[in-house]
Design an enzyme around this catalytic site. Structure first.
Site, PDB file in Angstrom:
ATOM      1  N   HIS A  51     110.199 -53.358 -48.547  1.00 46.76           N
ATOM      2  CA  HIS A  51     109.551 -54.452 -47.802  1.00 46.76           C
ATOM      3  C   HIS A  51     108.436 -55.033 -48.690  1.00 46.76           C
ATOM      4  O   HIS A  51     107.241 -54.887 -48.394  1.00 46.76           O
ATOM      5  CB  HIS A  51     108.988 -53.910 -46.484  1.00 46.76           C
ATOM      6  CG  HIS A  51     108.585 -54.966 -45.504  1.00 46.76           C
ATOM      7  ND1 HIS A  51     108.839 -56.308 -45.683  1.00 46.76           N
ATOM      8  CD2 HIS A  51     107.925 -54.881 -44.303  1.00 46.76           C
ATOM      9  CE1 HIS A  51     108.373 -56.987 -44.650  1.00 46.76           C
ATOM     10  NE2 HIS A  51     107.815 -56.152 -43.809  1.00 46.76           N
ATOM     11  N   CYS A  93     101.635 -51.900 -41.072  1.00 44.40           N
ATOM     12  CA  CYS A  93     102.325 -53.195 -41.189  1.00 44.40           C
ATOM     13  C   CYS A  93     102.585 -53.824 -39.825  1.00 44.40           C
ATOM     14  O   CYS A  93     102.783 -55.030 -39.741  1.00 44.40           O
ATOM     15  CB  CYS A  93     103.615 -53.033 -41.982  1.00 44.40           C
ATOM     16  SG  CYS A  93     104.828 -51.940 -41.203  1.00 44.40           S
ATOM     17  N   ARG A 105      99.847 -61.924 -44.212  1.00 46.48           N
ATOM     18  CA  ARG A 105     101.260 -62.212 -44.497  1.00 46.48           C
ATOM     19  C   ARG A 105     101.431 -63.705 -44.756  1.00 46.48           C
ATOM     20  O   ARG A 105     102.187 -64.116 -45.640  1.00 46.48           O
ATOM     21  CB  ARG A 105     102.149 -61.784 -43.314  1.00 46.48           C
ATOM     22  CG  ARG A 105     102.229 -60.288 -43.064  1.00 46.48           C
ATOM     23  CD  ARG A 105     102.944 -59.547 -44.178  1.00 46.48           C
ATOM     24  NE  ARG A 105     104.297 -60.033 -44.390  1.00 46.48           N
ATOM     25  CZ  ARG A 105     105.360 -59.679 -43.662  1.00 46.48           C
ATOM     26  NH1 ARG A 105     105.238 -58.804 -42.685  1.00 46.48           N
ATOM     27  NH2 ARG A 105     106.566 -60.168 -43.936  1.00 46.48           N
ATOM     28  N   GLN A 155     105.366 -57.372 -47.421  1.00 44.57           N
ATOM     29  CA  GLN A 155     104.272 -56.697 -46.722  1.00 44.57           C
ATOM     30  C   GLN A 155     103.240 -56.173 -47.717  1.00 44.57           C
ATOM     31  O   GLN A 155     102.036 -56.215 -47.462  1.00 44.57           O
ATOM     32  CB  GLN A 155     104.833 -55.539 -45.885  1.00 44.57           C
ATOM     33  CG  GLN A 155     103.779 -54.822 -45.084  1.00 44.57           C
ATOM     34  CD  GLN A 155     103.201 -55.672 -43.958  1.00 44.57           C
ATOM     35  OE1 GLN A 155     103.950 -56.217 -43.171  1.00 44.57           O
ATOM     36  NE2 GLN A 155     101.882 -55.791 -43.887  1.00 44.57           N
ATOM     37  N   ASP A 200     103.297 -46.006 -40.761  1.00 46.29           N
ATOM     38  CA  ASP A 200     104.319 -46.909 -40.220  1.00 46.29           C
ATOM     39  C   ASP A 200     105.037 -46.133 -39.118  1.00 46.29           C
ATOM     40  O   ASP A 200     104.851 -44.911 -38.973  1.00 46.29           O
ATOM     41  CB  ASP A 200     105.280 -47.302 -41.367  1.00 46.29           C
ATOM     42  CG  ASP A 200     106.286 -48.381 -40.968  1.00 46.29           C
ATOM     43  OD1 ASP A 200     106.140 -48.990 -39.889  1.00 46.29           O
ATOM     44  OD2 ASP A 200     107.242 -48.613 -41.746  1.00 46.29           O
ATOM     45  N   ARG A 219     116.235 -60.959 -44.249  1.00 48.81           N
ATOM     46  CA  ARG A 219     115.891 -59.649 -43.671  1.00 48.81           C
ATOM     47  C   ARG A 219     117.193 -59.045 -43.163  1.00 48.81           C
ATOM     48  O   ARG A 219     117.863 -59.606 -42.300  1.00 48.81           O
ATOM     49  CB  ARG A 219     114.895 -59.797 -42.526  1.00 48.81           C
ATOM     50  CG  ARG A 219     114.750 -58.502 -41.745  1.00 48.81           C
ATOM     51  CD  ARG A 219     113.625 -58.509 -40.749  1.00 48.81           C
ATOM     52  NE  ARG A 219     112.342 -58.355 -41.423  1.00 48.81           N
ATOM     53  CZ  ARG A 219     111.225 -57.957 -40.814  1.00 48.81           C
ATOM     54  NH1 ARG A 219     111.222 -57.666 -39.532  1.00 48.81           N
ATOM     55  NH2 ARG A 219     110.096 -57.847 -41.493  1.00 48.81           N
TER      56      ARG A 219
HETATM   57  N1  NVA Z   1     109.698 -49.482 -41.423  1.00 45.35           N
HETATM   58  C1  NVA Z   1     109.726 -50.514 -40.419  1.00 45.35           C
HETATM   59  C2  NVA Z   1     108.905 -51.707 -40.865  1.00 45.35           C
HETATM   60  C3  NVA Z   1     108.848 -52.830 -39.867  1.00 45.35           C
HETATM   61  C4  NVA Z   1     108.065 -53.991 -40.360  1.00 45.35           C
HETATM   62  C5  NVA Z   1     111.159 -50.934 -40.162  1.00 45.35           C
HETATM   63  O1  NVA Z   1     111.933 -51.050 -41.130  1.00 45.35           O
HETATM   64  O2  NVA Z   1     111.522 -51.112 -39.005  1.00 45.35           O
HETATM   65  N1   CP Z   2     105.359 -56.146 -40.551  1.00 38.14           N
HETATM   66  C1   CP Z   2     106.431 -56.884 -40.297  1.00 38.14           C
HETATM   67  O1   CP Z   2     107.259 -57.165 -41.184  1.00 38.14           O
HETATM   68  O2   CP Z   2     106.499 -57.343 -39.022  1.00 38.14           O
HETATM   69  P1   CP Z   2     107.738 -58.052 -38.316  1.00 38.14           P
HETATM   70  O3   CP Z   2     108.840 -57.033 -38.178  1.00 38.14           O
HETATM   71  O4   CP Z   2     107.204 -58.508 -36.986  1.00 38.14           O
HETATM   72  O5   CP Z   2     108.194 -59.217 -39.167  1.00 38.14           O
END
Ligand code: NVA
Ligand code: CP
Length: 309
Positions: A131, A259, A287, A134, A219, A104
């Site tokens: 992502h 998500c 997940r 997800q 989101d 990540r």
């Molecule tokens: N769009 C959000 C998703 C978090 C799971 C981010 O990238 O922070």
């Molecule tokens: N939805 C998601 O990826 O959550 P986290 O940022 O908590 O991993």
């Protein structure tokens, strides 16, 4: 055959994705029956997190433990990754010791470069662009609540961000129509939209986007890394909130997903997650099951296919 990775939903064929989602539901049933199933005994996963996480970390770590393997958390803050060691060198070293790597981070190119130099499968656990993990959980959740998503309409409300881009890829792989409602200047990647113009419609009005939609998704207004834009975004997205009144304008069987983490009072109303149409907490649990199916696919199914070839 070269090592298979999961950097976007396009790395698996539509048939493979369909099988994987069905398998995720089987793995959920196995766990709910309390059966021990350990196909990854002695296997190790490295998890590189350059951004925060709750769901992704817990689901991958728990999934590896339930499969009889082990997951190792690596932070750039206390490894050489944060001190400038080239990604290609890090990839060669880490992948020589473990069986699968999950990353990540901010830049999607970093994950692509890591994968190009890795001897083992690499999983994208969120970048600024995509992502895909997800989406596995989201597609599993839709299937469990409403059946096949093929031919249905999905409404994306809000930012044209990493989740939105993964929904565009999902529209292509799972064959549904995606209506994206976003403010001007926050559209999803233009090339990606153009490449999927036959099934993706970008519009301004949330009401238009949810018309006939079986699934409504949103989101956060500001993603990780965009914290400084919070105030500007609060203004730009003020009309882009999912609430029960907007859900009433969707198909009468419509469900709602997010998500998570969610910001009540911003992209969703205070009561949206408690609305009977919200399946966001099932989505979060999935997940675990969807990623276990992904790990089994990459580390067991793909290896068997190579051995048989
Ligand atoms: N769009 C959000 C998703 C978090 C799971 C981010 O990238 O922070
Ligand atoms: N939805 C998601 O990826 O959550 P986290 O940022 O908590 O991993």
């Amino acid at each position: 055959m070269t090592t298979r990775h999961f950097l976007t939903l396009l790395d698996l064929s539509p048939e493979e994705l369909k099988r994987l989602i069905a398998r995720a539901t089987e793995l959920k049933a196995i766990r709910n029956r309390g059966e021990i199933y350990e196909p990854l005994k002695n296997k190790v996963m490295s998890m590189i997190f350059e951004k925060s996480s709750t769901r992704t970390r817990v689901s991958f770590e728990a999934g590896m433990a339930q499969f009889g393997g082990h997951a190792m958390f690596l932070s750039p803050r206390d490894t050489q990754l944060g001190r400038g060691e080239p990604i290609s060198d890090s990839a060669r070293v880490i992948s020589s010791m473990v069986d699968v790597v999950m990353i990540r981070t901010f830049s999607h190119e970093l994950v692509t470069e890591f994968a190009a130099n890795s001897h083992v499968p690499v999983i994208n656990a969120l970048t600024d662009e995509y992502h895909p993990c997800q989406l596995l959980a989201d597609m599993q959740t839709f299937l469990e609540h409403r059946g096949d998503i093929e031919g249905k309409t999905v409404a994306w409300i809000g930012d044209g961000n990493n989740m939105c881009s993964s929904y565009i890829n999902a529209a292509r792989q799972f064959n549904f129509t995606l209506n994206v409602a976003c403010p001007e200047g926050f559209e999803p990647d233009a090339e990606l939209v153009a490449a999927n113009a036959d099934r993706v419609n970008v519009m301004r009005s949330c009401e238009d986007a949810v018309k006939g939609a079986s699934l409504v998704v949103t989101d956060v207004w500001a993603s990780m890394g965009q914290e400084e834009e919070q105030t500007i975004r609060e203004k730009a997205f003020a009309d882009y909130q999912v609430n029960p009144a907007l859900m009433d304008k969707a198909d009468k069987e419509a469900i709602f997903m997010h998500c998570l983490p969610a910001h009540r009072g911003e992209e969703i109303s205070e009561d949206m997650l408690d609305d009977p149409r919200s399946v966001a907490f099932d989505e979060a649990e999935n997940r675990l099951h969807a990623q276990k199916a992904l790990l089994e696919f990459l580390l067991v199914t793909c290896k068997e296919e190579v051995a048989e070839a």
